[in-house]
Design an enzyme around this catalytic site. Structure first.
Site, PDB file in Angstrom:
ATOM      1  N   LYS A   1       3.432  -9.636  -6.277  1.00 39.99           N
ATOM      2  CA  LYS A   1       2.711  -8.984  -7.389  1.00 39.99           C
ATOM      3  C   LYS A   1       3.191  -9.374  -8.758  1.00 39.99           C
ATOM      4  CE  LYS A   1       2.485  -4.942  -4.176  1.00 39.99           C
ATOM      5  NZ  LYS A   1       2.182  -3.430  -3.741  1.00 39.99           N
TER       6      LYS A   1
ATOM      7  N   HIS B   1      -6.896  -6.623  -2.031  1.00 38.35           N
ATOM      8  CA  HIS B   1      -5.709  -5.558  -2.075  1.00 38.35           C
ATOM      9  C   HIS B   1      -5.920  -4.345  -2.669  1.00 38.35           C
ATOM     10  CE1 HIS B   1      -1.719  -4.213  -3.183  1.00 38.35           C
ATOM     11  NE2 HIS B   1      -1.239  -4.630  -2.153  1.00 38.35           N
TER      12      HIS B   1
ATOM     13  N   ASN C   1       3.962 -10.259  -0.879  1.00 37.50           N
ATOM     14  CA  ASN C   1       3.400 -10.246  -1.893  1.00 37.50           C
ATOM     15  C   ASN C   1       4.347  -9.704  -2.794  1.00 37.50           C
ATOM     16  OD1 ASN C   1       1.495  -9.667  -3.946  1.00 37.50           O
ATOM     17  ND2 ASN C   1       0.659  -7.832  -2.790  1.00 37.50           N
TER      18      ASN C   1
ATOM     19  N   GLY D   1       4.211   0.933  -2.110  1.00 43.29           N
ATOM     20  CA  GLY D   1       5.186   1.284  -3.237  1.00 43.29           C
ATOM     21  C   GLY D   1       5.617   2.485  -3.721  1.00 43.29           C
TER      22      GLY D   1
ATOM     23  N   SER E   1       5.220   0.193   2.116  1.00 45.53           N
ATOM     24  CA  SER E   1       6.496   0.604   2.202  1.00 45.53           C
ATOM     25  C   SER E   1       7.221   0.358   3.537  1.00 45.53           C
ATOM     26  CB  SER E   1       6.999   2.141   1.890  1.00 45.53           C
ATOM     27  OG  SER E   1       6.447   2.453   0.616  1.00 45.53           O
TER      28      SER E   1
ATOM     29  N   GLY F   1       5.420  -5.542   0.113  1.00 45.80           N
ATOM     30  CA  GLY F   1       5.397  -5.738  -1.255  1.00 45.80           C
ATOM     31  C   GLY F   1       7.017  -5.759  -1.946  1.00 45.80           C
ATOM     32  N   GLY F   2       7.606  -4.388  -2.272  1.00 42.57           N
ATOM     33  CA  GLY F   2       8.992  -4.274  -2.842  1.00 42.57           C
ATOM     34  C   GLY F   2       9.823  -5.111  -1.857  1.00 42.57           C
TER      35      GLY F   2
ATOM     36  N   GLU G   1      -4.580  -2.631  -5.128  1.00 38.79           N
ATOM     37  CA  GLU G   1      -4.426  -2.737  -6.702  1.00 38.79           C
ATOM     38  C   GLU G   1      -5.693  -3.485  -7.063  1.00 38.79           C
ATOM     39  OE1 GLU G   1      -0.576  -4.000  -6.059  1.00 38.79           O
ATOM     40  OE2 GLU G   1      -0.114  -2.347  -5.312  1.00 38.79           O
TER      41      GLU G   1
ATOM     42  N   GLU H   1      -3.339  -1.226   4.822  1.00 40.31           N
ATOM     43  CA  GLU H   1      -2.331  -0.593   3.876  1.00 40.31           C
ATOM     44  C   GLU H   1      -2.887   0.926   3.440  1.00 40.31           C
ATOM     45  OE1 GLU H   1       0.127  -4.055   2.242  1.00 40.31           O
ATOM     46  OE2 GLU H   1      -1.937  -4.211   0.968  1.00 40.31           O
TER      47      GLU H   1
END
Ligand code: PGA
Length: 262
Positions: free
Chosen positions: A13, A99, A11, A177, A217, A238-239, A101, A171
């Site tokens: 983002k 998600h 993802n 994150g 993470s 993500g990251g 967010e 998640e």
């Protein structure tokens, strides 16, 4: 080891520019070939979907193209929104729904998320339905209640047959994150509860077949241990999905847990 094929999503983002998105897609395409062992999808920002899809196709990559969001109505006066038909038009075959967010920053409700899940499945796409508790919910012992609630609301009206195109991403919001990861045992416990809930909502066969990804993470240093848990079937990243070497290492960790073909 389960018979479920591990599934890893990247993802991206609201990150990268067009050139970086294409470069990342090309590097991933060049480094990932284990599609018989792992399903892989990347979720670029809307403006780059088309060119990322072209970069994947140019490299004959099995990595699927996914969208981070969409609106559930087919067309019309919905300024700023993107329809499922538009996503299919640029080659997307998977969508994220729910998600954290979207739930907690943008404010999407369970009702809207259910409309989105139903519309995406009706349109023939695959859905990754994301669920997860916030830290204060975890601290007050509401983790299972929140996750089974978001699961039930999100899947209301989804048929048995449609469940073949649904993946769940667990998640924990406090892990996204933040560099904090659920321990493999904590994550496994929640995944097991989610799988049991799928058994109540559907049946044991469906509960055993649905992939449940872990997200929050997840990185090369913890992926293998997480993915080794019996109810964790890969991850939503993500990251670490923005760094080709990290995402490829996570894909490899998932391949290492894949069922051996009969
Ligand atoms: P993270 O994000 O890997 O950066 O924690 C995961 C996600 O939001 O899907």
């Amino acid at each position: 080891m389960s018979a479920r094929k591990p599934y890893v999503g990247g993802n991206w983002k609201m990150n990268l520019n067009g050139r970086q998105a294409v470069e990342l897609a090309s590097e991933l395409a060049g480094g990932f070939a284990a599609s018989d062992q792992v399903q892989a999808t990347v979720f670029p920002p809307f403006p780059y979907l088309d060119k990322v899809g072209q970069a994947l196709a140019a490299n004959n990559s099995p990595i699927q193209l996914g969208a981070q969001d969409f609106y559930h109505q087919p067309n019309g006066a919905y300024t700023g929104e993107v329809s499922l038909a538009m996503l299919k038009d640029v080659g997307a075959s998977v969508v994220l729904v729910g998600h954290s967010e979207r739930r907690h920053v943008i404010g999407e409700t369970d009702t809207l998320l259910n409309d989105k899940t139903l519309a995406a499945l009706e349109a023939g796409l695959e859905v990754i339905l994301c669920i997860g508790e916030k830290i204060e919910q975890r601290q007050t012992d509401k983790t299972d209640h929140i996750n089974t609630g978001q699961l039930g609301y999100g899947l209301a009206g989804v048929s048995d047959a449609q469940m073949a195109r649904v993946t769940i991403a667990y998640e924990p919001v406090w892990a996204i994150g933040t560099g904090k990861t659920a321990t493999p045992q904590d994550a496994q416990n929640t995944h097991q509860i989610i799988r049991r809930a799928l058994g109540f909502l559907y049946n044991d066969n469906i509960a055993n077949a649905v992939r449940i990804q872990y997200g929050g993470s997840c990185k090369p240093s913890n992926a293998a241990e997480l993915f080794a848990q019996p109810d964790i079937d890969g991850g939503l990243i993500g990251g670490a999905a923005l760094k080709p070497e990290d995402f490829l290492a996570i894909l490899q960790a998932a391949a290492d847990t894949a069922p051996v073909p009969a």
